[in-house]
Design a protein around this motif. Sequence first.
Motif, short mmCIF file in Angstrom:
data_model
loop_
_atom_site.label_atom_id
_atom_site.label_comp_id
_atom_site.label_asym_id
_atom_site.label_seq_id
_atom_site.Cartn_x
_atom_site.Cartn_y
_atom_site.Cartn_z
N LYS A 20 -14.49 3.72 -10.38
CA LYS A 20 -15.28 4.23 -11.50
C LYS A 20 -16.26 5.28 -10.99
O LYS A 20 -16.63 5.27 -9.82
CB LYS A 20 -16.07 3.09 -12.16
N PRO A 21 -16.68 6.21 -11.84
CA PRO A 21 -17.75 7.13 -11.43
C PRO A 21 -18.96 6.33 -10.95
O PRO A 21 -19.40 5.40 -11.61
CB PRO A 21 -18.06 7.90 -12.71
N GLY A 22 -19.45 6.64 -9.76
CA GLY A 22 -20.55 5.88 -9.17
C GLY A 22 -20.10 4.68 -8.39
O GLY A 22 -20.91 4.02 -7.72
N GLY A 23 -18.79 4.36 -8.44
CA GLY A 23 -18.25 3.21 -7.72
C GLY A 23 -18.24 3.44 -6.23
O GLY A 23 -18.32 4.58 -5.74
N LEU A 24 -18.13 2.34 -5.46
CA LEU A 24 -18.27 2.40 -4.02
C LEU A 24 -16.99 1.93 -3.32
O LEU A 24 -16.41 0.90 -3.67
CB LEU A 24 -19.43 1.50 -3.58
N LEU A 25 -16.55 2.74 -2.35
CA LEU A 25 -15.43 2.39 -1.48
C LEU A 25 -16.01 1.95 -0.13
O LEU A 25 -16.67 2.74 0.54
CB LEU A 25 -14.51 3.59 -1.30
N VAL A 26 -15.76 0.70 0.24
CA VAL A 26 -16.35 0.13 1.46
C VAL A 26 -15.25 -0.04 2.50
O VAL A 26 -14.27 -0.76 2.28
CB VAL A 26 -17.03 -1.22 1.18
N LEU A 27 -15.44 0.61 3.66
CA LEU A 27 -14.47 0.55 4.75
C LEU A 27 -15.13 -0.04 5.99
O LEU A 27 -16.35 -0.21 6.04
CB LEU A 27 -13.95 1.96 5.08
N LEU A 52 0.81 -1.22 0.00
CA LEU A 52 0.00 0.00 0.00
C LEU A 52 0.84 1.26 0.00
O LEU A 52 0.31 2.36 -0.22
CB LEU A 52 -0.96 0.00 1.20
N LEU A 53 2.14 1.14 0.21
CA LEU A 53 3.03 2.29 0.07
C LEU A 53 3.32 2.61 -1.39
O LEU A 53 3.84 3.67 -1.70
CB LEU A 53 4.36 2.03 0.80
N GLU A 54 2.96 1.68 -2.26
CA GLU A 54 3.29 1.83 -3.69
C GLU A 54 2.05 1.93 -4.56
O GLU A 54 2.04 1.51 -5.72
CB GLU A 54 4.15 0.64 -4.12
N LEU A 55 0.98 2.49 -4.01
CA LEU A 55 -0.27 2.58 -4.76
C LEU A 55 -0.16 3.49 -5.97
O LEU A 55 -0.91 3.34 -6.94
CB LEU A 55 -1.40 3.07 -3.85
N LYS A 56 0.77 4.44 -5.95
CA LYS A 56 0.94 5.30 -7.11
C LYS A 56 1.33 4.50 -8.34
O LYS A 56 1.04 4.90 -9.47
CB LYS A 56 2.01 6.37 -6.82
N GLN A 57 2.02 3.38 -8.10
CA GLN A 57 2.45 2.53 -9.22
C GLN A 57 1.54 1.33 -9.42
O GLN A 57 1.85 0.43 -10.19
CB GLN A 57 3.88 2.04 -8.97
N ALA A 58 0.40 1.30 -8.73
CA ALA A 58 -0.49 0.15 -8.80
C ALA A 58 -1.01 -0.06 -10.22
O ALA A 58 -1.50 0.87 -10.85
CB ALA A 58 -1.66 0.33 -7.84
N GLN A 59 -0.89 -1.28 -10.71
CA GLN A 59 -1.38 -1.63 -12.04
C GLN A 59 -2.83 -2.08 -11.95
O GLN A 59 -3.17 -3.23 -12.19
CB GLN A 59 -0.50 -2.73 -12.66
N MET A 60 -3.68 -1.16 -11.57
CA MET A 60 -5.10 -1.44 -11.39
C MET A 60 -5.94 -0.60 -12.35
O MET A 60 -5.62 0.54 -12.63
CB MET A 60 -5.53 -1.12 -9.95
N GLY A 61 -7.03 -1.21 -12.80
CA GLY A 61 -7.97 -0.45 -13.61
C GLY A 61 -8.96 0.25 -12.71
O GLY A 61 -8.75 0.42 -11.51
N GLN A 62 -10.07 0.67 -13.29
CA GLN A 62 -11.12 1.33 -12.54
C GLN A 62 -12.09 0.27 -12.01
O GLN A 62 -12.53 -0.61 -12.74
CB GLN A 62 -11.86 2.32 -13.43
N MET A 63 -12.44 0.40 -10.74
CA MET A 63 -13.23 -0.61 -10.05
C MET A 63 -14.65 -0.13 -9.76
O MET A 63 -14.88 1.05 -9.48
CB MET A 63 -12.56 -0.98 -8.72
N ASN A 64 -15.59 -1.07 -9.79
CA ASN A 64 -16.96 -0.77 -9.36
C ASN A 64 -17.05 -0.70 -7.85
O ASN A 64 -17.80 0.11 -7.29
CB ASN A 64 -17.92 -1.84 -9.88
#
Length: 293
Positions: free
Chosen positions: A253-260, A213-225
């Motif tokens: 993604k626009p409209g996507g949800l972050l669950v904590l 999680l210290l390297e999220l700037k380089q994360a090879q992730m797309g856009q998530m729902n």
Amino acid sequence: MQNKSLPDIFPSMQMDEDQFGRWAALLEERTGIHLPERRRSFLISSLNIRMRELGLDDYEAYFQHLMSGTRGAVEWEILVDRLTVHETRFYRDDQALSVVRRHAREWLEQDAVERERFELWSVGCATGEEAYSLAILLDDLFTRKGSRAYLGITATDVSTASLSAGRKGLYHRNRIKNLPEALQSRYFESVDEQHVQVMPALQQRVCFMRQNLLELKQAQMGQMNIIFCQNVLIYFPRERRLQILDYLVEHLKPGGLLVLGAGEIIDWHNPSVRSESFQGVLAYRRVAQEIRA
């Protein structure tokens, strides 16, 4: 004949403030995980167990061992796995899963063009129970709705050993006791009296990847729902938590949800999201982007 006692080759359980500070600083530098003073005994016991396995009798010797090139890098991965908690089970948090189910159902009710791909990111997935729980919930929902949309779950963790366990998908039966019997029989096959194996079709839904999680700037992730991040932020100091959250929002993604998890963060403000009201669950929705002519 009197048994001769074994020599005391194991390190003392004592660790002074300077030593603790050095070890805690190393952990935070490399993983971002903050180890407060009250967890000194946890660090001591974890280090001692591993040092006994290696036959090392001194904290400094083990510290230098971790700094020794490729060999040290391999050992660091093992130690990180020991220092991160993997207490989990299937369908652990009903309230959070209900939020995920509700959001996915709303997505399925949109028009067909918007229902081509649904992707979820399980952050800090540990040994995979959380990621597979989310995969089961969503696969069951999509099947009931007759959806042919692509469904994928990306599961990340800093521990390579945990990720390996997740990829294997082999669990003790006690871990699935919260699952309804119908879901147990559909998504698991019996290995022996004590263990079950995740069905191959469900395993294909989940991609396990190492992510610090210290390297999220380089994360090879797309856009998530949906980004599911529970019981992860508690390991980080407040400033680092805020940075992580801001990075995660960029992958929604626009409209996507972050669950904590409830209570994991307070007074966080990001103009790209708005808070959602759910009982027992902290969640934020990505604000839909404006359409420009």
